[in-house]
Design an enzyme around this catalytic site. Structure first.
Site, short mmCIF file in Angstrom:
data_model
loop_
_atom_site.label_atom_id
_atom_site.label_comp_id
_atom_site.label_asym_id
_atom_site.label_seq_id
_atom_site.Cartn_x
_atom_site.Cartn_y
_atom_site.Cartn_z
N HIS A 149 0.86 -1.19 0.00
CA HIS A 149 0.00 0.00 0.00
C HIS A 149 0.89 1.23 0.00
CE1 HIS A 149 -3.50 2.46 0.71
NE2 HIS A 149 -2.90 3.01 1.76
N ASP A 203 0.63 5.26 -0.14
CA ASP A 203 -0.21 6.46 -0.12
C ASP A 203 0.29 7.42 -1.20
OD1 ASP A 203 -2.00 5.78 1.94
OD2 ASP A 203 -0.50 6.27 3.45
N ASP A 231 -7.75 1.47 3.01
CA ASP A 231 -7.32 2.41 4.04
C ASP A 231 -8.14 3.70 4.05
OD1 ASP A 231 -5.69 3.25 6.14
OD2 ASP A 231 -4.32 4.30 4.81
N HIS A 246 -7.12 9.43 -0.41
CA HIS A 246 -7.71 9.36 0.92
C HIS A 246 -6.88 9.96 2.05
CE1 HIS A 246 -5.62 5.32 0.75
NE2 HIS A 246 -5.16 5.79 1.89
#
Length: 1028
Positions: A260, A262, A372, A577
């Site tokens: 993951h 970001d 997330d 997000h």
């Protein structure tokens, strides 16, 4: 004959095994101390430092200066390029040789002009394999480059991970050397580690745990760390233990590598590009060594970055995508926030993402992947299915602060009835490490035992990137089918969901939103980002509508397809997000605001260009040289501001048809004028024939009457438009969280700087202004506006905000009683409780909505509209809107400065559906667009017969220059038939999905007046209109 003593002291045997592999204790004589053998210094190391992130080809042309281990580099966000010259000793023939590199920053090894591996201490990647077995014919002298980012895996927070970055931090090169790596020691350490973890996690009540304990103890007896020949017998014991198999009914874990990343968070967008490269090139190396290893990867934007910046790496990725091992998932442009983007923005996330994956890899994603995000809109199931996706994976609801979500695998049903199969990995993480703990937690936490016997384990360092390691793969390989643990299957999302689908008869269904009981401060934090998002969503909508009208009605107009794609992608990336929620560092905020400025600047130019193409023939004259564009699908009568003489402005009341244009004339029939008067008690009364409002000296509403029914909206003896300041100190996640206890710190803002006074006493607009002092640092100036023909009171607000850990709301106590309030979401609305009966109710003390929220009882209600706010709290009869926060991490300056925004109060008779609350909220957010033009007469391009049906989108169809895409949705929650009429030259129409793929199975019903469409509650429909 001598027999070994039989020992039963579990603690001593367990600690003996732990110390035997410890990296802290007894490393002079234990197994861990033998992991690395001889070392040799590098021949030379030199460095080039730069403030910008530059390409490898540019870096090697620079002047490098000598440096040494122990030197510190920086400051934060700089880049250091190291040239490392190595010479492997001839005596190491036949040995595995690594370059060991340890630093505080994130590194990337370049060899022969190509990136070959990431080096990140926090991601357990501190060595680069030079050779698995040194041969004479291999090069012994090697030049490498290491690109070092002066930031850690999680940025550079000062004192804590989420603190604002330390701009002056230095990053030390702690180790740079050649080392012999003892692979047999690594393999034996992994055996011990897994056995020790089984002992600890199965506990004293499990027979299998004791078997692991005595196996590990006997291995210590057999193993002499100084004698590698003793390792085989110890490993044989471990293999015997691991090979004892499970029964047929054991839970199956689907292990997939994951990383993951970001798209921006505690680091800027630019650094994410390198995080992707560092992480993914390491994944490619793992795939070359491990033929069964599978990796899942989301976010088309990140793929596009790697394609642009690292084309050779992207080619390697495409190779493994075709082999089914590097698996694109998610289908969206970025992993967007699940609450705040509009419905159309969510569609565009999928449209741009899915089209990218199809174009680059020849396939659409089958799974929506959003692990997330801070909650999930109840309209997502329908949007997913409309984009060809029927499966959903996330895990964030495991973070709930109050209630434990009751399912791991279930069907999720949206507000329209659409269902998608949903899986929450029970290990409650998307960054597992392949440890025994991950496997046991996956089984233990499975909330659907007996209903679902398959679960995902996503392993790899995440958030800041890093991804899987060889050690993680080795751990899982050890225990593929080991008694006492779940079965481990190297898998992929398609296989996991196929297994779940094949045995789904007993799965439960969850209806409505997936509300995260945490991080509800993100509905308000970084107000300028929220404003930019809403304004740019509206602007791009208007540009598309105007461009379509110009394409059909103008001459020689070219639809700005490529430019609109660029602008949409800027908007979509900002919906990541951690960006639109405001939970990012100041550098990211600055970048996001620049993107919004670019959208505004270019968007307004495109809008003006399209409007200029909508002029009538100059031969047709009229008394007006101004026209007004209405991009919404209903007629509007509103007050607009026009340019006047000598740089002044003037007001005009205009009537504009649905999705059309109208000249500005003086022929709009007379309407009741607005009157604003100061009463004897000093209060000010405003009236327009629809509403009558009374404002006190502090700008508060003491009364709002619906004139026709003489119904009072404001609770007796109470003040509406009352600003309230709260203390706002969360438990940890500063920018993210508003805690329930903030409600106990309520302080009304009552300090008057300038009392309410009349600015405009009437005509087509009346207005009143006042100023309040929030504190000695912060002030509010507000203009209260009541327009002719308008059913709501607007509050244009300017705020100077310089607070610390404060939360500002505005309250409206109203004369309405209902146990639930209604909130707009994407393409629809839903209800939430106004009481706190249960923990599920009071956990929603702060909720999100889009353009409006409404509290109604039979025959009467009050709506609160806004043009850029998302946070609401409606408890009993008090409607509150969240305006500003002041967190100090990860951005120490979050929300400081000047803000401008508008909200409105709309009392109404009947239901909010009957009284056009939805349309009024659209009107507030999508202003009429005046422009200079000679228009002979008003004309309308589209209209819809039912007020329940919203024509949301009009754009050029993807890949079709002679076709338009129109999207409509049912907004009332009703089953309805509506006629879509158009004056544009349309020769045929097709139903299509949200990816704009025609669906011949749904016939288009044409009538003399247009296209007849049937809708179920909250249904979204898309049409392709083929132009003549």
């Amino acid at each position: 004959m001598y027999h070994q003593p039989v020992l039963k002291n579990r603690r001593t045997l367990l600690e003996r095994a732990e110390k035997f592999i410890s990296d802290i204790y007894f490393t002079d004589c234990n197994l861990r101390g033998r992991l690395f053998g001889e070392t040799h210094p590098v021949e030379s190391i030199s460095v080039f430092k730069c403030q910008k992130r530059i390409a490898h080809s540019e870096s090697i042309q620079q002047n490098f200066e000598p440096c040494k281990v122990g030197d510190a580099f920086g400051p934060t966000w700089w880049t250091c390029w190291f040239k490392v010259t190595l010479k492997i000793p001839d005596a190491w023939r036949g040995r595995e040789v690594h370059m060991r590199w340890e630093s505080d920053g994130e590194g990337m090894v370049w060899r022969d002009q190509r990136p070959v591996q990431g080096l990140t201490k926090e991601g357990e990647k501190t060595s680069y394999v030079l050779t698995k077995c040194l041969k004479d014919n291999e090069p012994h002298s090697i030049d490498l480059y290491v690109e070092l980012a002066c930031n850690g895996l999680f940025g550079a927070g000062q004192g804590s991970m989420i603190a604002a970055p330390d701009p002056n931090r230095k990053f030390t090169l702690q180790k740079a050397e050649l080392v012999v790596f003892n692979r047999d020691v690594r393999e034996l350490l992994t055996d011990f580690e897994m056995l020790v973890d089984i002992v600890k996690l199965l506990g004293e009540g499990e027979q299998r745990g004791y078997q692991a304990l005595f196996t590990a103890n006997e291995m210590v007896n057999l193993c002499d760390p100084a004698d590698p020949s003793s390792f085989a017998s110890a490993r044989s014991l471990a293999q015997n233990f691991f090979s004892q198999k499970n029964g047929e009914s054991q839970h199956v874990v689907h292990a997939m590598g994951h990383c993951h990343i970001d798209t921006a968070w505690l680091w800027p967008y630019e650094e994410t590009i390198r995080k992707c490269a560092r992480s993914w090139v390491t994944v490619i190396r793992l795939m070359e060594k491990n033929p069964e290893f599978v990796f899942t990867c989301s976010q088309a934007q990140q793929f596009e970055w790697v394609k642009s910046w690292y084309p050779d790496l992207f080619s390697e990725i495409k190779h493994f995508v075709q082999k089914g091992r590097f698996i694109p998932v998610g289908g969206t442009w970025v992993e967007m926030d699940g609450n705040l983007p509009s419905g159309e923005s969510m569609v565009r996330q999928f449209l741009h993402g899915q089209n990218f994956f199809k174009e680059e890899f020849g396939q659409y994603c089958k799974e929506f992947w959003l692990p997330d995000t801070f909650g999930y809109s109840a309209q997502l199931p329908q949007i997913m299915k409309g984009c060809g996706i029927t499966r959903f994976l996330t895990q964030k609801l495991s973070w709930n602060l109050v209630n434990t979500f009751p399912h791991s695998t279930f069907f999720w049903e949206g507000i329209d009835g659409a269902q998608v199969l949903t899986h929450f990995p029970p290990g409650n993480s998307y960054g597992m490490k392949g440890k025994v703990e991950d496997l046991i937690n996956t089984v233990k936490n499975n909330k659907d035992k007996g209903r679902a016997n398959h679960s995902a384990v996503l392993f790899g360092f995440g958030d800041g990137g890093g991804g899987p390691t060889q050690l993680m793969i080795d751990r899982l390989e050890r225990v593929r089918d080991t008694d006492g643990l779940p079965k481990v299957q190297v898998s992929c999302p398609d296989l996991l969901f196929s297994q779940l689908e094949s045995d789904s008869a007993l799965l439960c269904t969850w209806v409505g939103e997936l509300f995260l009981e945490l991080h509800n401060g993100t509905y308000t934090t970084q107000a300028k980002i929220k404003l930019g998002n809403r304004q740019c969503e509206a602007l791009l909508h208007d540009v598309e509508v105007a461009s379509c009208l110009a394409l059909c009605r103008g001459e020689n107009f070219t639809y700005p397809r490529s430019k609109l794609q660029e602008l949409w992608r800027l908007l979509l990336i900002n919906q990541f997000h951690d960006v639109i929620p405001g939970s990012c560092i100041e550098m990211v905020v600055d970048d996001a605001l620049k993107y919004y400025d670019e959208i505004r600047t270019t968007g307004f130019k495109l809008l003006l260009s399209a409007c200029e193409s909508l002029r009538s023939d100059p031969a047709h004259t009229t008394s007006s040289n101004m026209a007004v564009l209405n991009t919404l699908p209903w007629e509007r009568t509103e007050v607009v501001t026009l340019p006047g003489e000598e740089l002044k402005t003037r007001l005009a009341l205009v009537r504009v048809p649905s999705v059309g244009v109208s000249p500005v004339t003086d022929t709009v029939e007379s309407v009741p004028p607005v009157s604003v008067t100061t009463m004897d008690d000093g209060n000010i009364q405003m009236e327009n024939g629809i509403l009558k409002a009374v404002i006190d000296r502090a700008g508060r509403l003491t009364s709002v009457l619906l004139v026709q029914t003489n119904r009072e909206a404001i609770s007796e003896g109470c003040f509406a438009n009352q600003f309230i300041l709260f203390d706002d100190v969360p438990l940890y996640w500063d920018a993210w969280d508003v805690m329930d206890y903030h409600l106990q710190t309520r302080k009304p803002v009552i300090d008057i700087i300038e009392p309410a006074k009349v600015v405009s006493s009437g005509g087509i607009r009346g207005s009143v202004t006042f100023s309040l002092r929030i504190s000695n640092k912060s002030t509010i100036t507000q203009e209260v506006i009541l327009d002719a023909c308008c059913s709501y009171i607007k509050f244009n607000t300017k705020m100077d905000w310089e607070e610390a850990h404060k939360f500002l709301k505005v309250e409206f106590p109203v004369q309405v009683r209902n146990p639930s309030a209604t909130y707009e979401i994407q393409f629809g609305h839903l209800q939430r409780p106004t009481h706190r009966n249960t923990s599920w109710d009071w956990a929603r003390f702060e909720v999100w909505a889009h353009k409006w929220a409404d509290l109604s009882e039979y025959g009467f209600g009050v709506a609160l509209l806004n043009n850029c706010k998302y946070g609401y709290s409606i408890h009993q009869n008090i409607m509150a809107m969240s305006l500003l926060r002041a967190p100090k991490s990860p951005d120490a300056n979050a929300d400081m400065g000047c803000h401008q925004f508008t909200y409105a109060l709309m009392p109404h008779t009947g239901t909010f559906q009957e009284s056009s609350v939805i349309q009024s909220a659209y009107n507030l957010n999508f202003p009429l667009r005046p422009y200079k033009a000679v228009i002979s007469e008003s004309w309308s391009a589209f209209s819809v017969t039912s007020p329940a049906v919203i024509l949301e989108t009009i754009k050029q169809a993807e890949g079709k220059k002679n076709a338009l895409l129109v999207r409509l949705y049912e907004s009332h929650g009703s089953s309805v038939t509506a006629i879509l009429s158009t004056s544009l030259p349309v020769k045929e129409a097709w139903h299509c999905d949200l990816l704009e793929r025609p669906d011949p199975s749904i016939p288009v019903s044409k009538t003399a007046s247009g296209i007849s469409l049937t809708f179920k509650p909250f249904q979204i429909r898309s049409l392709l209109l083929i132009l003549q």
